[in-house]
Design a protein around this motif. Structure first.
Motif, mmCIF file in Angstrom:
data_model
loop_
_atom_site.group_PDB
_atom_site.id
_atom_site.type_symbol
_atom_site.label_atom_id
_atom_site.label_comp_id
_atom_site.label_asym_id
_atom_site.label_seq_id
_atom_site.Cartn_x
_atom_site.Cartn_y
_atom_site.Cartn_z
ATOM 1 N N ASN A 6 20.882 -21.551 -13.205
ATOM 2 C CA ASN A 6 19.619 -21.279 -12.518
ATOM 3 C C ASN A 6 18.892 -20.027 -13.001
ATOM 4 O O ASN A 6 17.865 -19.683 -12.462
ATOM 5 N N GLY A 7 19.430 -19.360 -13.982
ATOM 6 C CA GLY A 7 18.758 -18.159 -14.467
ATOM 7 C C GLY A 7 19.026 -16.966 -13.574
ATOM 8 O O GLY A 7 20.078 -16.871 -12.938
ATOM 9 N N TYR A 8 18.048 -16.045 -13.529
ATOM 10 C CA TYR A 8 18.223 -14.819 -12.743
ATOM 11 C C TYR A 8 18.290 -15.142 -11.263
ATOM 12 O O TYR A 8 17.656 -16.090 -10.786
ATOM 13 N N ARG A 9 19.032 -14.305 -10.533
ATOM 14 C CA ARG A 9 19.145 -14.497 -9.085
ATOM 15 C C ARG A 9 17.901 -13.964 -8.381
ATOM 16 O O ARG A 9 17.134 -13.204 -8.960
ATOM 17 N N THR A 10 17.771 -14.344 -7.118
ATOM 18 C CA THR A 10 16.563 -13.991 -6.359
ATOM 19 C C THR A 10 16.269 -12.479 -6.342
ATOM 20 O O THR A 10 15.120 -12.098 -6.579
ATOM 21 N N PRO A 11 17.248 -11.593 -6.090
ATOM 22 C CA PRO A 11 16.884 -10.163 -6.075
ATOM 23 C C PRO A 11 16.303 -9.699 -7.411
ATOM 24 O O PRO A 11 15.333 -8.932 -7.444
ATOM 25 N N ALA A 12 16.883 -10.187 -8.541
ATOM 26 C CA ALA A 12 16.371 -9.798 -9.858
ATOM 27 C C ALA A 12 14.945 -10.312 -10.037
ATOM 28 O O ALA A 12 14.076 -9.616 -10.575
ATOM 29 N N ARG A 13 14.692 -11.530 -9.574
ATOM 30 C CA ARG A 13 13.342 -12.110 -9.717
ATOM 31 C C ARG A 13 12.335 -11.376 -8.842
ATOM 32 O O ARG A 13 11.216 -11.084 -9.274
ATOM 33 N N LEU A 14 12.729 -11.068 -7.597
ATOM 34 C CA LEU A 14 11.794 -10.372 -6.703
ATOM 35 C C LEU A 14 11.464 -8.986 -7.264
ATOM 36 O O LEU A 14 10.312 -8.552 -7.247
ATOM 37 N N LEU A 15 12.491 -8.300 -7.784
ATOM 38 C CA LEU A 15 12.244 -6.973 -8.362
ATOM 39 C C LEU A 15 11.349 -7.104 -9.598
ATOM 40 O O LEU A 15 10.424 -6.323 -9.793
ATOM 41 N N HIS A 16 11.616 -8.117 -10.437
ATOM 42 C CA HIS A 16 10.795 -8.305 -11.643
ATOM 43 C C HIS A 16 9.331 -8.516 -11.296
ATOM 44 O O HIS A 16 8.447 -7.842 -11.804
ATOM 45 N N TRP A 17 9.065 -9.475 -10.393
ATOM 46 C CA TRP A 17 7.659 -9.818 -10.127
ATOM 47 C C TRP A 17 6.974 -8.788 -9.240
ATOM 48 O O TRP A 17 5.780 -8.517 -9.422
ATOM 49 N N GLY A 18 7.725 -8.187 -8.316
ATOM 50 C CA GLY A 18 7.137 -7.118 -7.498
ATOM 51 C C GLY A 18 6.716 -5.958 -8.383
ATOM 52 O O GLY A 18 5.591 -5.449 -8.297
ATOM 53 N N MET A 19 7.603 -5.569 -9.279
ATOM 54 C CA MET A 19 7.285 -4.449 -10.165
ATOM 55 C C MET A 19 6.209 -4.834 -11.169
ATOM 56 O O MET A 19 5.354 -4.010 -11.520
ATOM 57 N N LEU A 22 2.894 -4.378 -9.525
ATOM 58 C CA LEU A 22 2.554 -2.956 -9.362
ATOM 59 C C LEU A 22 2.215 -2.312 -10.712
ATOM 60 O O LEU A 22 1.291 -1.500 -10.802
ATOM 61 N N VAL A 23 2.954 -2.695 -11.765
ATOM 62 C CA VAL A 23 2.676 -2.115 -13.086
ATOM 63 C C VAL A 23 1.328 -2.609 -13.608
ATOM 64 O O VAL A 23 0.553 -1.842 -14.196
ATOM 65 N N PHE A 24 1.016 -3.882 -13.350
ATOM 66 C CA PHE A 24 -0.282 -4.409 -13.790
ATOM 67 C C PHE A 24 -1.439 -3.698 -13.081
ATOM 68 O O PHE A 24 -2.569 -3.715 -13.565
ATOM 69 N N ALA A 25 -1.191 -3.095 -11.916
ATOM 70 C CA ALA A 25 -2.239 -2.331 -11.230
ATOM 71 C C ALA A 25 -2.217 -0.866 -11.669
ATOM 72 O O ALA A 25 -3.267 -0.239 -11.847
ATOM 73 N N THR A 26 -1.007 -0.323 -11.877
ATOM 74 C CA THR A 26 -0.857 1.110 -12.163
ATOM 75 C C THR A 26 -1.382 1.495 -13.547
ATOM 76 O O THR A 26 -2.012 2.536 -13.701
ATOM 77 N N VAL A 27 -1.094 0.642 -14.542
ATOM 78 C CA VAL A 27 -1.491 0.983 -15.910
ATOM 79 C C VAL A 27 -3.018 1.018 -16.073
ATOM 80 O O VAL A 27 -3.568 2.042 -16.512
ATOM 81 N N PHE A 49 -3.962 6.354 -5.578
ATOM 82 C CA PHE A 49 -3.273 5.075 -5.746
ATOM 83 C C PHE A 49 -2.210 5.194 -6.841
ATOM 84 O O PHE A 49 -1.043 4.846 -6.647
ATOM 85 N N HIS A 50 -2.613 5.710 -8.003
ATOM 86 C CA HIS A 50 -1.728 5.760 -9.169
ATOM 87 C C HIS A 50 -0.478 6.614 -8.917
ATOM 88 O O HIS A 50 0.642 6.200 -9.209
ATOM 89 N N LYS A 51 -0.682 7.782 -8.366
ATOM 90 C CA LYS A 51 0.455 8.691 -8.169
ATOM 91 C C LYS A 51 1.448 8.115 -7.154
ATOM 92 O O LYS A 51 2.660 8.147 -7.371
ATOM 93 N N ASN A 52 0.919 7.567 -6.061
ATOM 94 C CA ASN A 52 1.821 7.131 -4.989
ATOM 95 C C ASN A 52 2.512 5.810 -5.315
ATOM 96 O O ASN A 52 3.703 5.654 -5.043
ATOM 97 N N VAL A 53 1.776 4.889 -5.951
ATOM 98 C CA VAL A 53 2.426 3.645 -6.384
ATOM 99 C C VAL A 53 3.414 3.966 -7.504
ATOM 100 O O VAL A 53 4.485 3.367 -7.603
ATOM 101 N N GLY A 54 3.076 4.956 -8.328
ATOM 102 C CA GLY A 54 3.986 5.382 -9.402
ATOM 103 C C GLY A 54 5.319 5.869 -8.849
ATOM 104 O O GLY A 54 6.382 5.542 -9.374
ATOM 105 N N VAL A 55 5.260 6.621 -7.753
ATOM 106 C CA VAL A 55 6.504 7.110 -7.139
ATOM 107 C C VAL A 55 7.298 5.933 -6.548
ATOM 108 O O VAL A 55 8.529 5.872 -6.660
ATOM 109 N N LEU A 56 6.576 4.971 -5.967
ATOM 110 C CA LEU A 56 7.245 3.763 -5.449
ATOM 111 C C LEU A 56 7.950 3.043 -6.604
ATOM 112 O O LEU A 56 9.090 2.580 -6.471
ATOM 113 N N LEU A 57 7.286 2.988 -7.767
ATOM 114 C CA LEU A 57 7.901 2.342 -8.940
ATOM 115 C C LEU A 57 9.167 3.083 -9.377
ATOM 116 O O LEU A 57 10.122 2.461 -9.842
#
Ligand code: HEM
Ligand code: HEM
Length: 185
Positions: A6-19, A22-27, A49-57
């Motif tokens: 089945n490929g990557y597990r759900t936590p890995a997928r959620l972290l991948h797409w969530g990040m 956020l990266v597509f907005a931060t850059v 936005f950039h600084k605070n989302v950056g810290v979340l990342l």
């Protein structure tokens, strides 16, 4: 833990797409906010936005690296040329390294420069680095070249992922998509 079918597990997928979101907005926010001639209110909003989302990342990449260290990637499909497997590995290592270096450099640049990080300030979190213009300048340079590098590596990564998903249709894309692992991934 692996899941070869089945490929990557759900936590890995959620972290991948969530990040990824956020990266597509931060850059772009980063590149736009440093442009000259931008009106003050927009610039301020983008910086906040950039600084605070950056810290979340930064928090998310620490969680992700810990998860990845204990849950190896599923094996690649057999028959994938060796150079492509190596290129994928190199790209992923570069992405993880840049996802760690970028928010740290951003944090140091801002804190050493004596500027606020609103979410951390609201929680009363003290600065972890001393006030120093020289340090801020070094971190700014690292952050700038890191920004160019991460934009280039992401372009390579997304291009390769789409090539797998649309042209080769070899199952590599569905190792990570959809964001929640289904029975058949
Ligand atoms: C994964 C996380 C991050 C990414 C991908 C990222 C990306 C970028 C990009 C593309 C730029 C524009 C290029 C440049 O002028 O350097 C930028 C600028 C900037 N970023 Fe980040 N950033 C991240 C995290 C952070 C964090 C956590 C902070 C601070 C708390 C921060 C603060 C800044 C500042 C202050 C600038 C303006 C640079 C200057 O002083 O001219 N960044 N960032
Ligand atoms: C449209 C955007 C994107 C698509 C379609 C995509 C697709 C994928 C796919 C299919 C994989 C699995 C590759 C494999 O199994 O070998 C993957 C892995 C990965 N992606 Fe993306 N991705 C996207 C954006 C991003 C972004 C923006 C980042 C980070 C900034 C990122 C970071 C990673 C990393 C680090 C891995 C390796 C996972 C691991 O093995 O631990 N991706 N991506």
């Amino acid at each position: 833990m692996r899941d070869a079918t089945n490929g990557y597990r759900t936590p890995a997928r959620l972290l991948h797409w969530g990040m990824a979101i956020l990266v597509f907005a931060t850059v772009p926010a980063g590149f736009v906010m440093v442009q000259e001639g931008l009106d003050r209110a927009t610039q301020n909003a983008l910086f906040i936005f950039h600084k605070n989302v950056g810290v979340l990342l930064l928090l998310l990449i620490l969680v992700r690296l810990a998860y990845r260290a204990t849950h190896p990637a599923p094996p690649l499909p057999p028959g994938l040329p060796r150079w492509q497997a190596l290129a994928a590995r190199g790209t992923h290592v570069a992405l993880y390294a840049l996802l760690l270096v970028m928010p740290i450099a951003g944090y140091v640049r801002v804190r050493a420069g004596g500027f606020p990080i609103e979410a951390l300030d609201a929680m009363g979190a003290p600065s972890l680095v001393p006030r120093s213009d020289a340090l801020a300048e070094v971190a700014k340079t690292v952050h700038f070249y890191g920004a160019l590098a991460i934009a280039a590596v992401i372009a390579l990564h997304v291009g390769a992922a789409l090539q797998h998903g649309i042209v080769r249709k070899d199952g590599v894309f569905s190792r990570m998509w959809p964001p929640v692992a289904g029975r058949r991934g």
